[in-house]
Design an enzyme around this catalytic site. Structure first.
Site, PDB file in Angstrom:
ATOM      1  N   CYS A  13     -24.213  -3.331   1.987  1.00  0.00           N
ATOM      2  CA  CYS A  13     -23.655  -2.123   2.324  1.00  0.00           C
ATOM      3  C   CYS A  13     -24.817  -1.156   3.022  1.00  0.00           C
ATOM      4  O   CYS A  13     -25.700  -0.568   2.391  1.00  0.00           O
ATOM      5  CB  CYS A  13     -22.989  -1.577   1.142  1.00  0.00           C
ATOM      6  N   ASP A  29       0.750  -1.357  -0.033  1.00  0.00           N
ATOM      7  CA  ASP A  29       0.040   0.068  -0.001  1.00  0.00           C
ATOM      8  C   ASP A  29       1.034   1.362  -0.047  1.00  0.00           C
ATOM      9  O   ASP A  29       0.704   2.354   0.384  1.00  0.00           O
ATOM     10  CB  ASP A  29      -0.976   0.103   1.179  1.00  0.00           C
ATOM     11  N   CYS A  56     -20.156 -12.347   2.422  1.00  0.00           N
ATOM     12  CA  CYS A  56     -19.675 -12.811   1.513  1.00  0.00           C
ATOM     13  C   CYS A  56     -19.637 -14.426   1.724  1.00  0.00           C
ATOM     14  O   CYS A  56     -18.954 -14.908   2.625  1.00  0.00           O
ATOM     15  CB  CYS A  56     -18.297 -12.547   0.991  1.00  0.00           C
TER      16      CYS A  56
END
Length: 311
Positions: free
Chosen positions: A196, A130, A242
């Site tokens: 979400c 990152d 998920c």
């Protein structure tokens, strides 16, 4: 020339769960999609995403002489990754409950790189966690590790999306490159989009940062109009639902063991906590980036929101 099997053996020795090898190249389709995302203003407060567009889509410009990208992944799934009860108003994304992965994964990558350079003295390269405009998720797909799901995260068949990535960009060819992932992926599932709570996943692989709870609790001062839904640092809502994550094993690398349980630290404890206690308990975790005052603010806001919604 680098031996692919040797690279993967070193990745296992370093503590990674997955390793794939891809050619360094340019990604024109990704650039076109990213520029459309920026045009729609979906970067919101993440203005740094507009920097270095000349480097982001061609690793050979980011690292001069780059030929090979080694993508490594490690699972961090723990009991905390299974989600929180509805009463918890101090939720923290499960990756942030262990030591800062940037430092941990960089150390693992540098172990690999030093060994490779000892075996190939002319080898040059860089390690990334990152830390640069590198398309790590796309490279993970190119290296055969998985696919990019509807929530825009990398999903791997075995470990789901509870994985953290690190890359070695090397200036030499490998004897063999992995085939890009071509499995069925998400199929017709859209649970992450439906889960979400703020509708931040506006369409497959498209996240509006202005609506994203993770962005509001970490990257920017939270908009008063955004309900944080109990989260004070990050958000795992699109991962908890998920199917691949539901059946993924718990992490094996002890470096990613949780150091605390967010559900055991209420808003009152955050409010009463001093800087010294915060540094001692959380100074080695990603929470250091946020700082105590912000966590207090988010916890107090969630507590107030919870009181308003109770019957």
């Amino acid at each position: 020339m680098l031996e692919s099997q040797r690279i993967k053996s070193l990745a296992r020795d370093a503590g990674f769960d997955l390793c794939g090898i891809a050619r360094a190249r340019r990604f024109d389709l990704n650039e076109a999609a990213f520029r459309r995302w920026l045009e729609r203003g979906y970067d919101a407060s993440l203005t740094y995403m507009r920097n270095h567009l000349d480097l982001r889509f061609d690793t050979r410009r980011l690292v001069e002489g780059a030929r090979t990208v080694i993508v490594c992944a490690v699972s961090y799934r723990s009991g905390i990754s299974e989600g929180y009860g509805t009463e918890c108003r101090t939720r923290i994304a499960s990756y942030a409950c262990s030591r800062d992965y940037h430092k941990t994964i960089r150390k693992m990558l540098m172990q690999m790189l030093r060994t490779l350079q000892a075996e190939h003295p002319a080898l040059t390269g860089r390690a990334f966690v990152d830390s640069a405009p590198l398309l790590e998720k796309q490279y993970a797909v190119e290296a055969g590790l998985g696919w990019i799901g509807r929530q825009s995260l990398l999903i791997t068949p075995r470990f789901g999306s509870f994985v953290l990535l690190g890359e070695l960009v090397l200036c030499d060819e490998a004897d063999e490159y992995d085939t890009p992932y071509a499995g069925s992926g998400c199929g017709g599932c859209r649970r992450c989009m439906d889960a979400c709570p703020t509708g931040a996943v506006t369409e497959p692989m498209t996240v509006d940062a202005s609506r994203c709870i993770s962005c509001h609790t970490i990257e920017a001062a939270p908009d008063r109009g955004i309900d944080l839904h109990g989260w004070i640092f990050g958000c795992d809502e699109c991962q908890n639902c998920c199917p691949y994550n539901r059946r993924a094993p718990l992490h094996a690398n002890p470096a990613f063991d949780p150091l605390f349980d967010p559900a055991a630290i209420g808003a009152a404890q955050w409010a009463e906590m001093g800087d010294g206690e915060f540094a001692e308990r959380f100074g080695t975790t990603p929470l250091k980036r946020s700082g105590l005052e912000r966590l207090r603010r988010n916890a107090a806001r969630n507590a107030a929101s919870g009181r308003k919604t109770r019957p």
